[in-house]
Motif scaffolding. Structure first.
Motif, PDB file in Angstrom:
ATOM      1  N   VAL A  21       0.858  -1.187   0.000  1.00 10.50           N
ATOM      2  CA  VAL A  21       0.000   0.000   0.000  1.00 10.50           C
ATOM      3  C   VAL A  21       0.888   1.229   0.000  1.00 10.50           C
ATOM      4  O   VAL A  21       2.056   1.173   0.387  1.00 10.50           O
ATOM      5  CB  VAL A  21      -0.961   0.044   1.214  1.00 10.50           C
ATOM      6  N   ASP A  22       0.304   2.356  -0.446  1.00  8.67           N
ATOM      7  CA  ASP A  22       1.040   3.606  -0.386  1.00  8.67           C
ATOM      8  C   ASP A  22       1.268   3.974   1.080  1.00  8.67           C
ATOM      9  O   ASP A  22       0.850   3.247   1.977  1.00  8.67           O
ATOM     10  CB  ASP A  22       0.287   4.712  -1.131  1.00  8.67           C
ATOM     11  N   ALA A  45      -4.183   3.295  -1.862  1.00  9.35           N
ATOM     12  CA  ALA A  45      -3.683   2.774  -3.133  1.00  9.35           C
ATOM     13  C   ALA A  45      -3.007   1.430  -2.857  1.00  9.35           C
ATOM     14  O   ALA A  45      -2.015   1.364  -2.134  1.00  9.35           O
ATOM     15  CB  ALA A  45      -2.703   3.743  -3.763  1.00  9.35           C
ATOM     16  N   VAL A  46      -3.581   0.356  -3.420  1.00 12.56           N
ATOM     17  CA  VAL A  46      -3.059  -0.998  -3.221  1.00 12.56           C
ATOM     18  C   VAL A  46      -2.381  -1.439  -4.525  1.00 12.56           C
ATOM     19  O   VAL A  46      -2.979  -1.379  -5.590  1.00 12.56           O
ATOM     20  CB  VAL A  46      -4.183  -1.985  -2.866  1.00 12.56           C
ATOM     21  N   THR A  47      -1.136  -1.885  -4.412  1.00  7.94           N
ATOM     22  CA  THR A  47      -0.370  -2.311  -5.584  1.00  7.94           C
ATOM     23  C   THR A  47      -0.039  -3.791  -5.487  1.00  7.94           C
ATOM     24  O   THR A  47       0.394  -4.271  -4.443  1.00  7.94           O
ATOM     25  CB  THR A  47       0.938  -1.500  -5.707  1.00  7.94           C
ATOM     26  N   THR A  61      -2.131  -1.087  -9.855  1.00  8.44           N
ATOM     27  CA  THR A  61      -2.585  -0.423  -8.638  1.00  8.44           C
ATOM     28  C   THR A  61      -4.078  -0.148  -8.731  1.00  8.44           C
ATOM     29  O   THR A  61      -4.593   0.225  -9.784  1.00  8.44           O
ATOM     30  CB  THR A  61      -1.828   0.909  -8.436  1.00  8.44           C
ATOM     31  N   VAL A  62      -4.767  -0.360  -7.628  1.00  9.74           N
ATOM     32  CA  VAL A  62      -6.197  -0.070  -7.528  1.00  9.74           C
ATOM     33  C   VAL A  62      -6.405   0.778  -6.276  1.00  9.74           C
ATOM     34  O   VAL A  62      -5.725   0.582  -5.265  1.00  9.74           O
ATOM     35  CB  VAL A  62      -7.038  -1.372  -7.483  1.00  9.74           C
ATOM     36  N   ASN A  63      -7.309   1.742  -6.352  1.00 12.36           N
ATOM     37  CA  ASN A  63      -7.660   2.547  -5.185  1.00 12.36           C
ATOM     38  C   ASN A  63      -8.842   1.924  -4.473  1.00 12.36           C
ATOM     39  O   ASN A  63      -9.856   1.615  -5.102  1.00 12.36           O
ATOM     40  CB  ASN A  63      -8.020   3.981  -5.582  1.00 12.36           C
ATOM     41  N   VAL A  64      -8.718   1.745  -3.173  1.00 10.51           N
ATOM     42  CA  VAL A  64      -9.806   1.241  -2.338  1.00 10.51           C
ATOM     43  C   VAL A  64     -10.243   2.403  -1.459  1.00 10.51           C
ATOM     44  O   VAL A  64      -9.444   2.956  -0.708  1.00 10.51           O
ATOM     45  CB  VAL A  64      -9.348   0.051  -1.469  1.00 10.51           C
ATOM     46  N   THR A  65     -11.515   2.794  -1.598  1.00 10.01           N
ATOM     47  CA  THR A  65     -12.043   3.909  -0.819  1.00 10.01           C
ATOM     48  C   THR A  65     -12.997   3.386   0.238  1.00 10.01           C
ATOM     49  O   THR A  65     -13.931   2.659  -0.074  1.00 10.01           O
ATOM     50  CB  THR A  65     -12.782   4.914  -1.729  1.00 10.01           C
ATOM     51  N   VAL A  66     -12.739   3.761   1.476  1.00  8.22           N
ATOM     52  CA  VAL A  66     -13.566   3.348   2.604  1.00  8.22           C
ATOM     53  C   VAL A  66     -14.245   4.579   3.172  1.00  8.22           C
ATOM     54  O   VAL A  66     -13.595   5.586   3.451  1.00  8.22           O
ATOM     55  CB  VAL A  66     -12.716   2.661   3.705  1.00  8.22           C
ATOM     56  N   THR A  67     -15.562   4.492   3.279  1.00  6.07           N
ATOM     57  CA  THR A  67     -16.311   5.569   3.925  1.00  6.07           C
ATOM     58  C   THR A  67     -16.875   5.046   5.238  1.00  6.07           C
ATOM     59  O   THR A  67     -16.792   3.853   5.514  1.00  6.07           O
ATOM     60  CB  THR A  67     -17.474   6.042   3.021  1.00  6.07           C
ATOM     61  N   ASN A  70     -19.825   2.532   4.059  1.00  4.07           N
ATOM     62  CA  ASN A  70     -19.624   1.338   3.250  1.00  4.07           C
ATOM     63  C   ASN A  70     -18.211   1.304   2.723  1.00  4.07           C
ATOM     64  O   ASN A  70     -17.404   2.165   3.018  1.00  4.07           O
ATOM     65  CB  ASN A  70     -20.633   1.283   2.097  1.00  4.07           C
ATOM     66  N   LYS A  71     -17.944   0.288   1.867  1.00  2.20           N
ATOM     67  CA  LYS A  71     -16.638   0.181   1.229  1.00  2.20           C
ATOM     68  C   LYS A  71     -16.848  -0.037  -0.254  1.00  2.20           C
ATOM     69  O   LYS A  71     -17.834  -0.613  -0.675  1.00  2.20           O
ATOM     70  CB  LYS A  71     -15.821  -0.954   1.847  1.00  2.20           C
ATOM     71  N   SER A  72     -15.910   0.447  -1.064  1.00  5.11           N
ATOM     72  CA  SER A  72     -16.009   0.249  -2.502  1.00  5.11           C
ATOM     73  C   SER A  72     -14.615   0.234  -3.095  1.00  5.11           C
ATOM     74  O   SER A  72     -13.692   0.811  -2.543  1.00  5.11           O
ATOM     75  CB  SER A  72     -16.851   1.347  -3.148  1.00  5.11           C
ATOM     76  N   LYS A  73     -14.487  -0.459  -4.263  1.00  7.75           N
ATOM     77  CA  LYS A  73     -13.231  -0.463  -5.004  1.00  7.75           C
ATOM     78  C   LYS A  73     -13.464   0.318  -6.278  1.00  7.75           C
ATOM     79  O   LYS A  73     -14.490   0.162  -6.931  1.00  7.75           O
ATOM     80  CB  LYS A  73     -12.789  -1.880  -5.353  1.00  7.75           C
ATOM     81  N   GLU A  74     -12.516   1.156  -6.646  1.00 10.49           N
ATOM     82  CA  GLU A  74     -12.612   1.860  -7.912  1.00 10.49           C
ATOM     83  C   GLU A  74     -11.276   1.774  -8.623  1.00 10.49           C
ATOM     84  O   GLU A  74     -10.244   1.678  -7.987  1.00 10.49           O
ATOM     85  CB  GLU A  74     -13.004   3.317  -7.709  1.00 10.49           C
ATOM     86  N   LYS A  75     -11.350   1.789  -9.938  1.00 12.72           N
ATOM     87  CA  LYS A  75     -10.106   1.746 -10.703  1.00 12.72           C
ATOM     88  C   LYS A  75     -10.162   2.770 -11.786  1.00 12.72           C
ATOM     89  O   LYS A  75     -11.154   3.073 -12.344  1.00 12.72           O
ATOM     90  CB  LYS A  75      -9.880   0.368 -11.292  1.00 12.72           C
TER      91      LYS A  75
END
Length: 75
Positions: A21-22, A45-47, A61-67, A70-75
């Motif tokens: 991760v970053d 940012a997960v690599t 690399t994919v960004n994982v955003t946690v609120t 909820n949780k979501s993955k975006e690319k």
């Protein structure tokens, strides 16, 4: 705290995957298992670094955003 199992497909299938991760304050990842543990709301940012049996490498690399809700993955 939320735990996610990151996955990646490789070709060849016996390639090695190393996770990172970053310099995020929002989570950590186990470099060999890909288990991501969040420590708060934010974007991580997960690599995945894939190393083939011949020594060649590839990364993605994919960004994982946690609120808070909820949780979501975006690319």
């Amino acid at each position: 705290e939320i735990t996610l199992q990151m996955t990646a497909k490789t070709n060849p299938p016996d390639a090695t995957i190393t996770w990172s991760v970053d310099a995020s304050t929002y989570g950590t990842i186990n470099s060999s298992t890909g288990v991501l543990t969040t420590t708060g709301a934010g974007t991580i940012a997960v690599t995945a670094t894939i190393t083939g049996t011949d020594g060649t490498t590839a990364t993605d690399t994919v960004n994982v955003t946690v609120t808070a809700a909820n949780k979501s993955k975006e690319k």
